[in-house]
Motif scaffolding. Sequence first.
Motif, PDB file in Angstrom:
ATOM      1  N   GLU A   2      84.858 113.409  31.198  1.00  0.00           N
ATOM      2  CA  GLU A   2      85.558 114.688  31.385  1.00  0.00           C
ATOM      3  C   GLU A   2      86.408 114.968  30.156  1.00  0.00           C
ATOM      4  OE1 GLU A   2      85.822 117.850  33.102  1.00  0.00           O
ATOM      5  OE2 GLU A   2      85.687 116.505  34.840  1.00  0.00           O
ATOM      6  N   ARG A  11      92.739 114.496  38.092  1.00  0.00           N
ATOM      7  CA  ARG A  11      92.026 113.406  38.743  1.00  0.00           C
ATOM      8  C   ARG A  11      92.844 112.143  38.773  1.00  0.00           C
ATOM      9  NH1 ARG A  11      85.754 114.320  38.248  1.00  0.00           N
ATOM     10  NH2 ARG A  11      85.914 112.500  39.600  1.00  0.00           N
ATOM     11  N   THR A  12      93.617 111.911  37.750  1.00  0.00           N
ATOM     12  CA  THR A  12      94.468 110.727  37.764  1.00  0.00           C
ATOM     13  C   THR A  12      95.544 110.874  38.831  1.00  0.00           C
ATOM     14  OG1 THR A  12      94.051 110.457  35.406  1.00  0.00           O
ATOM     15  CG2 THR A  12      95.861 109.183  36.354  1.00  0.00           C
ATOM     16  N   GLN A 112      99.837  98.450  39.517  1.00  0.00           N
ATOM     17  CA  GLN A 112      98.385  98.627  39.584  1.00  0.00           C
ATOM     18  C   GLN A 112      97.916  99.654  38.557  1.00  0.00           C
ATOM     19  OE1 GLN A 112      96.857  99.616  43.481  1.00  0.00           O
ATOM     20  NE2 GLN A 112      94.915 100.351  42.649  1.00  0.00           N
ATOM     21  N   MET A 113      98.630 100.749  38.495  1.00  0.00           N
ATOM     22  CA  MET A 113      98.203 101.820  37.596  1.00  0.00           C
ATOM     23  C   MET A 113      98.270 101.374  36.140  1.00  0.00           C
ATOM     24  SD  MET A 113      99.434 105.782  37.387  1.00  0.00           S
ATOM     25  CE  MET A 113     101.159 105.599  37.034  1.00  0.00           C
TER      26      MET A 113
ATOM     27  N   GLU B  56      85.567 113.834  43.998  1.00  0.00           N
ATOM     28  CA  GLU B  56      86.171 112.852  44.898  1.00  0.00           C
ATOM     29  C   GLU B  56      87.188 113.490  45.836  1.00  0.00           C
ATOM     30  OE1 GLU B  56      86.215 108.735  42.619  1.00  0.00           O
ATOM     31  OE2 GLU B  56      87.117 110.311  41.439  1.00  0.00           O
ATOM     32  N   PHE B 129      94.869 107.994  30.270  1.00  0.00           N
ATOM     33  CA  PHE B 129      94.495 108.562  31.564  1.00  0.00           C
ATOM     34  C   PHE B 129      93.304 107.816  32.146  1.00  0.00           C
ATOM     35  CE2 PHE B 129      96.665 112.760  30.691  1.00  0.00           C
ATOM     36  CZ  PHE B 129      97.484 112.699  31.804  1.00  0.00           C
ATOM     37  N   ARG B 130      92.329 107.578  31.314  1.00  0.00           N
ATOM     38  CA  ARG B 130      91.119 106.934  31.838  1.00  0.00           C
ATOM     39  C   ARG B 130      91.407 105.521  32.300  1.00  0.00           C
ATOM     40  NH1 ARG B 130      88.987 109.208  26.872  1.00  0.00           N
ATOM     41  NH2 ARG B 130      88.289 111.321  27.384  1.00  0.00           N
ATOM     42  N   ARG B 131      92.238 104.821  31.557  1.00  0.00           N
ATOM     43  CA  ARG B 131      92.563 103.452  31.969  1.00  0.00           C
ATOM     44  C   ARG B 131      93.351 103.453  33.265  1.00  0.00           C
ATOM     45  NH1 ARG B 131      95.284 101.028  26.707  1.00  0.00           N
ATOM     46  NH2 ARG B 131      95.768  99.286  28.094  1.00  0.00           N
ATOM     47  N   ALA B 132      94.334 104.345  33.351  1.00  0.00           N
ATOM     48  CA  ALA B 132      95.141 104.419  34.574  1.00  0.00           C
ATOM     49  C   ALA B 132      94.252 104.785  35.761  1.00  0.00           C
ATOM     50  CB  ALA B 132      96.266 105.441  34.409  1.00  0.00           C
ATOM     51  N   TYR B 133      93.375 105.750  35.522  1.00  0.00           N
ATOM     52  CA  TYR B 133      92.464 106.181  36.577  1.00  0.00           C
ATOM     53  C   TYR B 133      91.608 105.019  37.066  1.00  0.00           C
ATOM     54  CZ  TYR B 133      88.690 108.672  38.896  1.00  0.00           C
ATOM     55  OH  TYR B 133      87.764 109.088  39.802  1.00  0.00           O
ATOM     56  N   ASN B 135      92.242 101.884  36.850  1.00  0.00           N
ATOM     57  CA  ASN B 135      93.072 100.913  37.563  1.00  0.00           C
ATOM     58  C   ASN B 135      93.335 101.353  39.000  1.00  0.00           C
ATOM     59  OD1 ASN B 135      93.370  99.124  35.453  1.00  0.00           O
ATOM     60  ND2 ASN B 135      95.230 100.099  34.676  1.00  0.00           N
ATOM     61  N   LEU B 136      93.413 102.656  39.186  1.00  0.00           N
ATOM     62  CA  LEU B 136      93.770 103.164  40.513  1.00  0.00           C
ATOM     63  C   LEU B 136      92.569 103.207  41.446  1.00  0.00           C
ATOM     64  CD1 LEU B 136      96.198 105.986  39.387  1.00  0.00           C
ATOM     65  CD2 LEU B 136      96.805 104.003  40.775  1.00  0.00           C
ATOM     66  N   ARG B 137      91.361 103.314  40.887  1.00  0.00           N
ATOM     67  CA  ARG B 137      90.173 103.306  41.738  1.00  0.00           C
ATOM     68  C   ARG B 137      89.187 102.280  41.219  1.00  0.00           C
ATOM     69  NH1 ARG B 137      88.091 107.386  44.151  1.00  0.00           N
ATOM     70  NH2 ARG B 137      89.976 107.716  45.353  1.00  0.00           N
ATOM     71  N   PRO B 138      89.514 101.005  41.408  1.00  0.00           N
ATOM     72  CA  PRO B 138      88.710  99.935  40.812  1.00  0.00           C
ATOM     73  C   PRO B 138      87.283  99.942  41.344  1.00  0.00           C
ATOM     74  CG  PRO B 138      90.315  99.045  42.343  1.00  0.00           C
ATOM     75  CD  PRO B 138      90.596 100.496  42.242  1.00  0.00           C
ATOM     76  N   PHE B 142      83.400 105.929  37.871  1.00  0.00           N
ATOM     77  CA  PHE B 142      84.268 106.778  37.064  1.00  0.00           C
ATOM     78  C   PHE B 142      83.533 108.049  36.699  1.00  0.00           C
ATOM     79  CE2 PHE B 142      87.991 107.619  34.945  1.00  0.00           C
ATOM     80  CZ  PHE B 142      87.801 107.946  33.629  1.00  0.00           C
ATOM     81  N   GLY B 143      83.336 108.898  37.687  1.00  0.00           N
ATOM     82  CA  GLY B 143      82.456 110.049  37.502  1.00  0.00           C
ATOM     83  C   GLY B 143      83.119 111.225  36.842  1.00  0.00           C
ATOM     84  N   MET B 144      83.767 111.003  35.722  1.00  0.00           N
ATOM     85  CA  MET B 144      84.509 112.104  35.106  1.00  0.00           C
ATOM     86  C   MET B 144      83.658 112.940  34.162  1.00  0.00           C
ATOM     87  SD  MET B 144      88.461 111.295  34.364  1.00  0.00           S
ATOM     88  CE  MET B 144      89.639 110.833  35.638  1.00  0.00           C
TER      89      MET B 144
END
Lengths: 157, 157
Positions: A2, A11-12, A112-113, B56, B129-133, B135-138, B142-144
């Motif tokens: 994205e 999304r984040t 976690q984040m 999502e 952002f991608r890393r945090a994302y 981490n939050l949805r392991p 990662f369908g961004m």
Amino acid sequence: MERRFYMLLYRTYHAQRSVVRPRGAALGLGTGQPKLIDYLSRCGPCSQKQLADYFEIDPAAVCRMLDALEKGGFVTRGVDRNDRRTGTVCLTEKGSRTAAAWQQAAEDVEQQMLAGFTPEEQQQFAEFFRRAYRNLRPDGKFGMNPDDGAAETREKE
Amino acid sequence: MERRFYMLLYRTYHAQRSVVRPRGAALGLGTGQPKLIDYLSRCGPCSQKQLADYFEIDPAAVCRMLDALEKGGFVTRGVDRNDRRTGTVCLTEKGSRTAAAWQQAAEDVEQQMLAGFTPEEQQQFAEFFRRAYRNLRPDGKFGMNPDDGAAETREKE
DNA sequence: TATCAACAGTTGACATGTCAATCGTTTTGT
DNA sequence: ACAAAACGATTGACATGTCAACTGTTGATA
């Protein structure tokens, strides 16, 4: 990937919310309520307007979340003796305990984040947020500090 | 300064939303609708499930936003001939024009949010952002990428 | 083949945000 | 002192997300 920043942010944020929600629910709180009792536990009793101003949300939203918090026994609402328009929101004992428990939950979510972020990266990430935020609300004051809210309270005297 | 990352994210997201909302409203769109027509304009007609999966979000939310988009004449809903459970969402001519206009609006918002960021900083911010994302949805994929969605569609054949 | 499980979509009830309107209180201006 | 304006809180109507229950279709299995 994205490529749109507004979607990265969207999304984040939603991913975070999906992690935060069950932690709050385990304490009997909705999605938006933890921030209110967190503020109250840091800054002490305050008016609904203060909460709305600090979080920059509509007073109506604050009012309804407080309805729920009041019904759940987390806060009590009184009337300011000096200005009967103004309500005074106080944490109950239960509210204080829940706020403390929430702080632990918030810590967990943050860990976690930010897993795998070095302290420097965390610092930088936070700085990016602040810059983006300021760019998005150029005219709004950057009231991201609970102490700011407390300071405003003190000024009133 | 607000020291909690979850609040930085929350508040930055809300600041963005307050900027995005009027841009969408000027096109006759609600807050969540632009992303749907944007996806449709990139990836072509698809099912509601695809939209829900890609973003999502709950299929119910997609359903109601499409109700509004359909009523506004931005999309049409048909039924898949091979599987009558599945709906097929198509942009109308008006929907396509609106999607194009939205892309300009999104560009503007992005420019505003990232004003003063060097290209390297933008890159880094996106990476955070991608890393945090992640981490939050392991467990979530990662369908961004809109192309990912299109790829999934192709796989079905 | 007949049934049962899985699936796509829809609808209802709720939470949290928006805006607009209202109510009662306070402040201001004459 | 009184009328008008500003203000804090509340309520109603809407948007967008959640979850849970339901409908109708498809696919798998006995």
